[in-house]
Design a protein around this motif. Sequence first.
Motif, PDB file in Angstrom:
ATOM      1  N   ILE A 161       0.956  -1.115  -0.236  1.00 23.31           N
ATOM      2  CA  ILE A 161       0.470  -0.469  -0.281  1.00 23.31           C
ATOM      3  C   ILE A 161       1.030   1.145   0.233  1.00 23.31           C
ATOM      4  N   GLY A 162       1.558   1.062   1.006  1.00 20.54           N
ATOM      5  CA  GLY A 162       3.139   1.913   0.825  1.00 20.54           C
ATOM      6  C   GLY A 162       3.430   2.823  -0.484  1.00 20.54           C
ATOM      7  N   VAL A 163       3.989   1.651  -0.938  1.00 20.12           N
ATOM      8  CA  VAL A 163       4.408   1.957  -2.586  1.00 20.12           C
ATOM      9  C   VAL A 163       3.364   2.526  -3.309  1.00 20.12           C
ATOM     10  N   LEU A 164       2.220   1.600  -3.284  1.00 21.22           N
ATOM     11  CA  LEU A 164       1.224   2.365  -4.050  1.00 21.22           C
ATOM     12  C   LEU A 164       0.982   3.447  -3.724  1.00 21.22           C
ATOM     13  N   TYR A 165       0.896   4.055  -2.667  1.00 17.89           N
ATOM     14  CA  TYR A 165       0.550   5.320  -2.382  1.00 17.89           C
ATOM     15  C   TYR A 165       1.451   6.394  -2.744  1.00 17.89           C
ATOM     16  N   TYR A 166       2.900   5.901  -2.915  1.00 19.18           N
ATOM     17  CA  TYR A 166       3.277   6.829  -2.840  1.00 19.18           C
ATOM     18  C   TYR A 166       4.305   7.553  -4.146  1.00 19.18           C
ATOM     19  N   THR A 167       3.616   5.780  -4.883  1.00 20.48           N
ATOM     20  CA  THR A 167       3.718   5.841  -7.052  1.00 20.48           C
ATOM     21  C   THR A 167       2.540   6.813  -7.302  1.00 20.48           C
TER      22      THR A 167
END
Lengths: 529, 183
Positions: A404-410
Amino acid sequence: MSKLEKGPNAQESVPSGGARGEEHILPAAPNEEVLDPQTERSPLWKYVNVRLGLEKTGLKPLVLEAMNAPHPRFMNPLDYMGDILLFLFVNQVVTGLLLMTHYNGSALGSPFPAYVSTLAMTHTWWTAFVRDLHFWGANAMVIALAVHMARVFYVGAYKPPREFQWLSGLILLACTIGLALSGYLLPWDQQSYWATQVATAMVKYIPFVGHDLLFFLRGCRYTCASTLTLFFAIHVVLLPLILVLTIGLHVLLVIIHGQVDVEARLPEEYKKKHRFGQVSDFPKGFVPFWPNIVANIALYSAGMALVLVLIAANKAAPLTAQANYVNVPPAVAAYYRPLPVWYFLNFYQILKIAHGSLEDHLLVLGLPLIIVVALVLLPFLDRNPSHRAKDRPIALTVGALFSIGVLYYTYAGWKSEQPAPVITKAILHPSYQKNLLPIFNTQCTPCHTGAASSDLANFQINTYAGIMKGGTLGPAINVKDPAQSHIILLLEGKDPAAPGLTMPLGGTPLNQAQIQTIENWIKDGAPNN
Amino acid sequence: MPETGRRSFVLGVLGAVGTLIALGYAFVAERFMLPPPESASTLQKVGTSQDFQPGDVKLVVYTGDGGFPDGVYMVRVPGSSALAAYDEHCAHLQCPVQWVAGTQTFDCPCHGSVYSIQGTNIAGPAPHPLNYHTVVEQNGEVYVGGIVPWGTPQWQALAVKWGTTGAWVPGAVPGTIRFSSKA
């Protein structure tokens, strides 16, 4: 563990003729009767068997296991992701070899041969098509790799005895990222030059040796012609070589240990009876790898190929202006704003958070270090032997949060770079929510967050209260004289309070229709509508 | 015993020779890879003293011995009238910083670092001030030389000479840089 180590050793010990490596895998006395009689009779098998010494060296069970391993007739499509990756890699090799016949990897001379030869590829349909296949193939590889890793994590395929599969997979991940990064530089356009400059600059954060290592990597202080030569060598020789060797190990380990899902679905009775390399009676609903699963792999690869061809034929790989080492007007006609490739937008966005040296070091150095260490240690830290999702709440929660973190910051990184919605005709009575906020959110909020640490104007533009309050220059909006509002003057570059300043800073100026729309909104009394 | 002694002696010699050869190659490789010293870069004329008036910030292009152009901001530092030269590359991840007359700052377009006209990092992730270039002003002509990276004694000396230490506290090491409230 001991079984695992025998895997790679079994192959290495071939020349010495020792079959010792197989003792733990094979039954005590290999029985001729259990070998597949069909395979035995095939003339191709007979020919290869003698030439490669399969029987003599004890490699025969390995080949037979690879060919005959039982698989469920219907498998989760995600379990084919590794095979799709293999296909994508072949696509990269084939198209890459073709590109090499047209590419001139030099940045000496003006205009740069590397850029000119890449530009020339876009001039005829077929050369452009091959370049697009290579470009979109690389992007597909990054996506497929992420899906493959997520699937492996979800089914717990890194757990004993498959630790080496996970570790060799990490080497493949590192190689793929390295290939993406080095390949990105080769066109030598503005985009590739500045993306590489920023990506490689992170090396200088490594303690003690960072600066020397960066010099070594670039051959100069800043990205220069030597960098291109080195990256070309890395891209076409070093990394593909490591990748091919590691793929061999990775696949060999899959043959030796089988897939987790398959193992979970095989009846206990069969597993008890089965000996490595022997052909036992197949359980109901199971089919051999050859030819059934190979046929499925071929189908999935064909599907992937079709998708690639459709994308490549319709969407050209980007190529910006030729690299400009200075990139500050008047040294460059059109200033290029450096931006990372889409799968690094997450890290790019995270780096903006830091203020000052300590926070910056924690993010540039600490964050990747933690991720790499966690990935390497994962199979050894997670001692839970279960492969079932409901038995692994901690591991799956951590994995989900990370994803989720990776997707959010992307997403946040991508959003911060979106150009304003195109308005070609000024809107007479615009809506703050519908017409103005999208402009503010895309053009202004990368800087104007209102945080004193990064926003010198101290102006929070992405909320209604913030825009009403204004910044260091005072109220942004002048309802009595809309044209004299600071926000309008700054967008036009005519604010006497800040001479020479045109917003958005370093970005493309807003067009007249957009500015007029904002002015019309102020004329309406700047309502929160 | 003598048989074993001879064998281990031969193995020892083999190991030593092998290590020597490997070290030799490693040494040659290390020397081969090292870049030429930057201090060797020659001076280059970028203009006359009149081109750089007090308060001016102008971009010039310095091409070193490697034939590689580098953007350099020439700055008449307010208050000291010394002619300073800042390297255009951000101290964070080396994007080109842009001079913004309106705010009198160098802004980095990548991750939002901001530098004052003294070249001091005042906002964003930049871990230290901008790098310098050597400057020689002679007989009304201005010459720019090779890069002087932040953190070297030469950089410190130039900062004192130009009066560009600004609000930044000299002597701070990376990771502990602090700014006075004036910044």
